[in-house]
Every structure is written in C-alpha cells, then in structure tokens.
Design a protein around this motif. Structure first.
Motif, PDB file in Angstrom:
ATOM      1  N   ALA A  87       0.545  -1.151  -0.124  1.00 40.31           N
ATOM      2  CA  ALA A  87      -0.269  -0.244   0.294  1.00 40.31           C
ATOM      3  C   ALA A  87       0.757   1.467   0.262  1.00 40.31           C
ATOM      4  O   ALA A  87       0.137   2.306  -0.256  1.00 40.31           O
ATOM      5  CB  ALA A  87      -0.706  -0.024   1.229  1.00 40.31           C
ATOM      6  N   LYS A  88       2.001   0.518   0.360  1.00 42.28           N
ATOM      7  CA  LYS A  88       3.247   2.641   0.404  1.00 42.28           C
ATOM      8  C   LYS A  88       3.991   2.662  -1.138  1.00 42.28           C
ATOM      9  O   LYS A  88       4.384   2.891  -0.794  1.00 42.28           O
ATOM     10  CB  LYS A  88       3.592   2.378   1.696  1.00 42.28           C
ATOM     11  CG  LYS A  88       3.247   2.254   3.295  1.00 42.28           C
ATOM     12  CD  LYS A  88       4.137   1.870   4.480  1.00 42.28           C
ATOM     13  CE  LYS A  88       3.239   1.701   5.544  1.00 42.28           C
ATOM     14  NZ  LYS A  88       3.873   2.267   6.477  1.00 42.28           N
ATOM     15  N   GLY A  89       3.766   2.183  -1.878  1.00 45.13           N
ATOM     16  CA  GLY A  89       4.354   1.439  -3.317  1.00 45.13           C
ATOM     17  C   GLY A  89       5.147   0.686  -3.108  1.00 45.13           C
ATOM     18  O   GLY A  89       6.329   0.463  -4.307  1.00 45.13           O
ATOM     19  N   ALA A  90       5.210  -0.131  -2.022  1.00 41.50           N
ATOM     20  CA  ALA A  90       7.037  -1.481  -2.139  1.00 41.50           C
ATOM     21  C   ALA A  90       6.143  -2.143  -3.095  1.00 41.50           C
ATOM     22  O   ALA A  90       5.170  -2.969  -3.300  1.00 41.50           O
ATOM     23  CB  ALA A  90       6.500  -2.586  -1.216  1.00 41.50           C
ATOM     24  N   PRO A  91       7.338  -2.775  -4.286  1.00 41.33           N
ATOM     25  CA  PRO A  91       6.700  -3.980  -5.344  1.00 41.33           C
ATOM     26  C   PRO A  91       7.346  -5.470  -4.115  1.00 41.33           C
ATOM     27  O   PRO A  91       8.026  -5.461  -4.943  1.00 41.33           O
ATOM     28  CB  PRO A  91       8.018  -3.165  -6.413  1.00 41.33           C
ATOM     29  CG  PRO A  91       9.099  -2.776  -6.071  1.00 41.33           C
ATOM     30  CD  PRO A  91       8.284  -1.785  -4.106  1.00 41.33           C
ATOM     31  N   ILE A  92       6.774  -5.667  -4.287  1.00 44.51           N
ATOM     32  CA  ILE A  92       7.157  -6.690  -2.829  1.00 44.51           C
ATOM     33  C   ILE A  92       6.172  -8.428  -4.419  1.00 44.51           C
ATOM     34  O   ILE A  92       4.638  -8.630  -4.542  1.00 44.51           O
ATOM     35  CB  ILE A  92       6.402  -7.473  -1.993  1.00 44.51           C
ATOM     36  CG1 ILE A  92       7.044  -6.368  -1.372  1.00 44.51           C
ATOM     37  CG2 ILE A  92       6.658  -8.892  -1.403  1.00 44.51           C
ATOM     38  CD1 ILE A  92       6.396  -6.511  -0.085  1.00 44.51           C
ATOM     39  N   ASP A  93       7.222  -8.340  -4.825  1.00 37.82           N
ATOM     40  CA  ASP A  93       6.632 -10.336  -5.721  1.00 37.82           C
ATOM     41  C   ASP A  93       6.694 -10.527  -5.238  1.00 37.82           C
ATOM     42  O   ASP A  93       5.507 -12.211  -5.618  1.00 37.82           O
ATOM     43  CB  ASP A  93       7.670  -9.770  -7.356  1.00 37.82           C
ATOM     44  CG  ASP A  93       7.706  -8.543  -7.664  1.00 37.82           C
ATOM     45  OD1 ASP A  93       7.417  -7.992  -8.274  1.00 37.82           O
ATOM     46  OD2 ASP A  93       9.157  -7.769  -7.825  1.00 37.82           O
ATOM     47  N   VAL A  94       7.359 -11.437  -4.706  1.00 38.83           N
ATOM     48  CA  VAL A  94       7.542 -12.500  -4.136  1.00 38.83           C
ATOM     49  C   VAL A  94       7.599 -12.747  -2.457  1.00 38.83           C
ATOM     50  O   VAL A  94       8.086 -11.836  -2.073  1.00 38.83           O
ATOM     51  CB  VAL A  94       8.556 -13.607  -4.955  1.00 38.83           C
ATOM     52  CG1 VAL A  94       8.196 -14.781  -4.088  1.00 38.83           C
ATOM     53  CG2 VAL A  94       8.988 -13.250  -6.120  1.00 38.83           C
ATOM     54  N   VAL A  95       6.703 -13.725  -1.745  1.00 38.43           N
ATOM     55  CA  VAL A  95       6.711 -14.383  -0.620  1.00 38.43           C
ATOM     56  C   VAL A  95       7.154 -15.344  -0.341  1.00 38.43           C
ATOM     57  O   VAL A  95       6.604 -15.496  -1.405  1.00 38.43           O
ATOM     58  CB  VAL A  95       5.362 -13.754   0.434  1.00 38.43           C
ATOM     59  CG1 VAL A  95       5.469 -14.070   2.117  1.00 38.43           C
ATOM     60  CG2 VAL A  95       4.668 -13.097  -0.246  1.00 38.43           C
ATOM     61  N   GLY A  96       8.743 -15.499   0.426  1.00 42.02           N
ATOM     62  CA  GLY A  96       9.364 -16.486   0.343  1.00 42.02           C
ATOM     63  C   GLY A  96       8.925 -17.220   2.241  1.00 42.02           C
ATOM     64  O   GLY A  96       8.441 -17.132   3.266  1.00 42.02           O
TER      65      GLY A  96
END
Length: 129
Positions: A87-96
């Motif tokens: 929501a703050k713009g972090a480009p998290i593509d993967v959750v490990g």
C-alpha cells in the motif's frame, strides 16, 4: 547503512540473479523495523527496484505456514506486513516460505491453502526457500 547495503548488493548482482530477498524475517524479528519504522521497510523494496527494475523482489520469513511452532499470528503478521508495504508502494513480487517444517507437521493441503491465501491477498507469488 541499510540504503548503502541495498544499493551495493543490487548493483553487484544486477543481471546475475532473477530474485533478491530484500527483507528477511520481519514478522519473526520485528524489533529492527519497529525501531527504524515500517515506512523504511517499504522504502528498501522501492530502492532495490530503482537500482534494478527487472529484478523480482522478495520478502522472506519462516513458520508462517507452521502454526504448531509459531502460532497462528505469524501468518497474519506476514500478510499485514506485505499488504501495508504494498500500500506504500513497495514492489513485493514474491513471499518466501522458508519451510522450516516441524513436528507436528502441518498437512501439505493446509500449507497449499495458506500459500493460495497469501497469493490471493497480496498478488505475490510464493517461493519455498
């Protein structure tokens, strides 16, 4: 120092890796981010992406599929952390998922449902690390 570490590591690995674990174990080790601020958590992902826009970025933690060892709260913490950062713009593509499986082991169909939930709620892919 964290900004420098992110810039240096991503620069050195640019074009050599497809995925970089930007932050590891924030749900299980909250003290650092409580002190630095969770906005900075999101910033580390944005910084890494700015250095290498083609790089997939991961947030990685353990025991979020193992309520028998970490309790049910860990999964909720992982989801909250990822969604708030996104929501703050972090480009998290993967959750490990570090998949530190313990006795009693959570049944695989239950783990698959947890992975599906995280994917659905965050849009991130899941990698077993």
């Amino acid at each position: 120092r964290i900004r420098k570490r992110v810039r240096d590591a991503v620069t050195l690995t640019k074009g050599r890796v497809y995925l970089w674990d930007v932050v590891n174990e924030a749900a299980s080790e909250k003290e650092l981010w409580d002190r630095l601020g969770w906005d900075f958590f999101a910033e580390t992902f944005k910084l890494a992406k700015s250095v290498d826009p083609s790089l997939k970025l991961a947030y990685n933690d353990y025991d979020w599929t193992e309520p028998s060892t970490a309790g049910p709260r860990r999964l909720e913490d992982v989801l909250r952390i990822v969604k708030e950062a996104q929501a703050k713009g972090a480009p998290i593509d993967v959750v490990g998922d570090q998949a530190h499986l313990s006795i009693p082991v959570t049944p695989i169909p239950t783990i698959q449902k947890i992975w599906q939930r995280v994917r659905k709620e965050t849009g991130a892919t899941i990698e077993i690390t």
